[in-house]
Design a protein around this motif. Structure first.
Motif, PDB file in Angstrom:
ATOM      1  N   MET A 113      45.298  38.269  19.477  1.00  0.00           N
ATOM      2  CA  MET A 113      44.949  36.930  19.933  1.00  0.00           C
ATOM      3  C   MET A 113      44.098  37.038  21.193  1.00  0.00           C
ATOM      4  N   HIS A 114      43.182  36.139  21.326  1.00  0.00           N
ATOM      5  CA  HIS A 114      42.277  36.047  22.472  1.00  0.00           C
ATOM      6  C   HIS A 114      43.063  35.674  23.729  1.00  0.00           C
ATOM      7  N   GLU A 115      42.623  36.177  24.874  1.00  0.00           N
ATOM      8  CA  GLU A 115      43.294  35.891  26.148  1.00  0.00           C
ATOM      9  C   GLU A 115      42.445  34.931  26.984  1.00  0.00           C
ATOM     10  N   LEU A 116      43.081  33.855  27.474  1.00  0.00           N
ATOM     11  CA  LEU A 116      42.427  32.947  28.396  1.00  0.00           C
ATOM     12  C   LEU A 116      42.610  33.474  29.813  1.00  0.00           C
ATOM     13  N   GLU A 117      41.635  33.196  30.668  1.00  0.00           N
ATOM     14  CA  GLU A 117      41.774  33.506  32.086  1.00  0.00           C
ATOM     15  C   GLU A 117      42.131  32.199  32.796  1.00  0.00           C
ATOM     16  N   VAL A 118      43.319  32.158  33.392  1.00  0.00           N
ATOM     17  CA  VAL A 118      43.803  30.967  34.078  1.00  0.00           C
ATOM     18  C   VAL A 118      43.869  31.268  35.570  1.00  0.00           C
ATOM     19  N   THR A 119      43.140  30.484  36.355  1.00  0.00           N
ATOM     20  CA  THR A 119      43.117  30.666  37.811  1.00  0.00           C
ATOM     21  C   THR A 119      43.252  29.302  38.490  1.00  0.00           C
ATOM     22  N   SER A 120      43.494  29.340  39.798  1.00  0.00           N
ATOM     23  CA  SER A 120      43.549  28.116  40.586  1.00  0.00           C
ATOM     24  C   SER A 120      42.898  28.386  41.933  1.00  0.00           C
ATOM     25  N   PRO A 121      42.121  27.429  42.458  1.00  0.00           N
ATOM     26  CA  PRO A 121      41.564  27.611  43.795  1.00  0.00           C
ATOM     27  C   PRO A 121      42.644  27.468  44.878  1.00  0.00           C
ATOM     28  N   GLN A 122      43.849  27.036  44.495  1.00  0.00           N
ATOM     29  CA  GLN A 122      44.908  26.789  45.472  1.00  0.00           C
ATOM     30  C   GLN A 122      45.836  27.977  45.704  1.00  0.00           C
ATOM     31  N   PHE A 123      45.897  28.907  44.749  1.00  0.00           N
ATOM     32  CA  PHE A 123      46.718  30.104  44.921  1.00  0.00           C
ATOM     33  C   PHE A 123      46.276  31.171  43.923  1.00  0.00           C
ATOM     34  N   GLU A 124      46.488  32.427  44.300  1.00  0.00           N
ATOM     35  CA  GLU A 124      46.145  33.556  43.434  1.00  0.00           C
ATOM     36  C   GLU A 124      47.296  33.859  42.493  1.00  0.00           C
ATOM     37  N   ASN A 125      47.007  34.563  41.405  1.00  0.00           N
ATOM     38  CA  ASN A 125      48.064  35.007  40.506  1.00  0.00           C
ATOM     39  C   ASN A 125      49.048  35.863  41.296  1.00  0.00           C
ATOM     40  N   GLU A 126      50.325  35.550  41.165  1.00  0.00           N
ATOM     41  CA  GLU A 126      51.419  36.213  41.894  1.00  0.00           C
ATOM     42  C   GLU A 126      51.396  35.885  43.386  1.00  0.00           C
ATOM     43  N   GLY A 127      50.563  34.934  43.802  1.00  0.00           N
ATOM     44  CA  GLY A 127      50.484  34.545  45.205  1.00  0.00           C
ATOM     45  C   GLY A 127      51.359  33.338  45.499  1.00  0.00           C
ATOM     46  N   TRP A 128      51.375  32.961  46.783  1.00  0.00           N
ATOM     47  CA  TRP A 128      52.187  31.834  47.232  1.00  0.00           C
ATOM     48  C   TRP A 128      51.509  30.503  46.941  1.00  0.00           C
ATOM     49  N   MET A 129      52.262  29.581  46.358  1.00  0.00           N
ATOM     50  CA  MET A 129      51.765  28.236  46.098  1.00  0.00           C
ATOM     51  C   MET A 129      51.865  27.417  47.388  1.00  0.00           C
ATOM     52  N   PRO A 130      50.886  26.559  47.670  1.00  0.00           N
ATOM     53  CA  PRO A 130      50.947  25.751  48.895  1.00  0.00           C
ATOM     54  C   PRO A 130      52.018  24.662  48.797  1.00  0.00           C
ATOM     55  N   ASP A 131      52.477  24.218  49.953  1.00  0.00           N
ATOM     56  CA  ASP A 131      53.504  23.178  50.010  1.00  0.00           C
ATOM     57  C   ASP A 131      53.078  21.892  49.309  1.00  0.00           C
ATOM     58  N   SER A 132      51.778  21.596  49.277  1.00  0.00           N
ATOM     59  CA  SER A 132      51.313  20.349  48.656  1.00  0.00           C
ATOM     60  C   SER A 132      51.678  20.265  47.170  1.00  0.00           C
ATOM     61  N   LEU A 133      51.933  21.411  46.533  1.00  0.00           N
ATOM     62  CA  LEU A 133      52.281  21.436  45.116  1.00  0.00           C
ATOM     63  C   LEU A 133      53.786  21.339  44.884  1.00  0.00           C
ATOM     64  N   ALA A 134      54.576  21.380  45.964  1.00  0.00           N
ATOM     65  CA  ALA A 134      56.028  21.464  45.849  1.00  0.00           C
ATOM     66  C   ALA A 134      56.702  20.101  45.766  1.00  0.00           C
ATOM     67  N   GLY A 135      57.870  20.094  45.142  1.00  0.00           N
ATOM     68  CA  GLY A 135      58.679  18.885  45.036  1.00  0.00           C
ATOM     69  C   GLY A 135      59.200  18.399  46.370  1.00  0.00           C
ATOM     70  N   TYR A 136      59.185  19.262  47.387  1.00  0.00           N
ATOM     71  CA  TYR A 136      59.615  18.862  48.719  1.00  0.00           C
ATOM     72  C   TYR A 136      58.495  18.156  49.491  1.00  0.00           C
ATOM     73  N   ALA A 137      57.291  18.210  48.950  1.00  0.00           N
ATOM     74  CA  ALA A 137      56.132  17.647  49.656  1.00  0.00           C
ATOM     75  C   ALA A 137      55.425  16.635  48.744  1.00  0.00           C
ATOM     76  N   GLU A 138      54.112  16.763  48.600  1.00  0.00           N
ATOM     77  CA  GLU A 138      53.339  15.787  47.815  1.00  0.00           C
ATOM     78  C   GLU A 138      53.616  15.862  46.319  1.00  0.00           C
ATOM     79  N   ASP A 139      54.074  17.021  45.835  1.00  0.00           N
ATOM     80  CA  ASP A 139      54.388  17.198  44.414  1.00  0.00           C
ATOM     81  C   ASP A 139      53.155  16.980  43.534  1.00  0.00           C
ATOM     82  N   ASN A 140      52.000  17.487  44.006  1.00  0.00           N
ATOM     83  CA  ASN A 140      50.753  17.370  43.254  1.00  0.00           C
ATOM     84  C   ASN A 140      50.604  18.536  42.295  1.00  0.00           C
TER      85      ASN A 140
END
Length: 158
Positions: free
Chosen positions: A1-28
């Motif tokens: 099966m083909h592999e997709l590359e999934v990235t985010s400008p907000q965090f790296e793979n295996e990196g820390w997610m910012p608080d803005s994405l958390a349920g304790y904060a903006e939950d975006n």
């Protein structure tokens, strides 16, 4: 099966997610960029799971389907069963709600959250109240490609 590359400008793979994405904060919800979408893709589906939940391994936080086969899923998608703006998306029940529910590990525990994106050769016709299990069953014979992005989150304030 083909592999997709999934990235985010907000965090790296295996990196820390910012608080803005958390349920304790903006939950975006995060912005996700998708590379390598194969020809013949009609829709995308998306699942986000907490890999380190102490009671339920792979506890689901977000389940969505029938997204357009675009190279970008915008961030801050509102909650709701079917949304048209900023992108067309159908969101099932994850963490008890229609829509994204960000990291919210208790105390100062470090949890990993995996976003899995699926490129599908079909529209998915399931109930708006569907959960991850129903989505996985519905897409079983329609996955052209998939890819993951994993972020870590730890509450830094007690």
């Amino acid at each position: 099966m083909h592999e997709l590359e999934v990235t985010s400008p907000q965090f790296e793979n295996e990196g820390w997610m910012p608080d803005s994405l958390a349920g304790y904060a903006e939950d975006n919800s995060p912005e996700l960029n998708i590379g390598g979408i194969p020809e013949g893709t009609m829709t995308l589906a998306l699942v986000m799971d907490d890999l380190d939940h102490p009671l339920v391994k792979g506890f689901n936080h977000w389940v969505a389907w029938n997204l357009p086969p675009s190279s970008r899923i915008p961030g801050s998608i509102p909650r709701g069963a079917t949304m048209e703006n900023p992108i067309r998306i159908e969101q099932g029940i994850g963490y008890g709600k229609h829509g994204y529910r960000g990291p919210k590990p208790p105390f100062n525990w470090n949890h990993r959250y995996r976003f899995t994106v699926y490129a599908l050769d079909a529209q998915i016709d399931i109930s708006a109240d569907s959960r991850k299990e129903e989505l996985m069953e519905a897409i079983e014979n329609h996955v052209l490609a998939s890819g993951t992005l994993t972020g870590k989150y730890q509450r830094r304030h007690a």
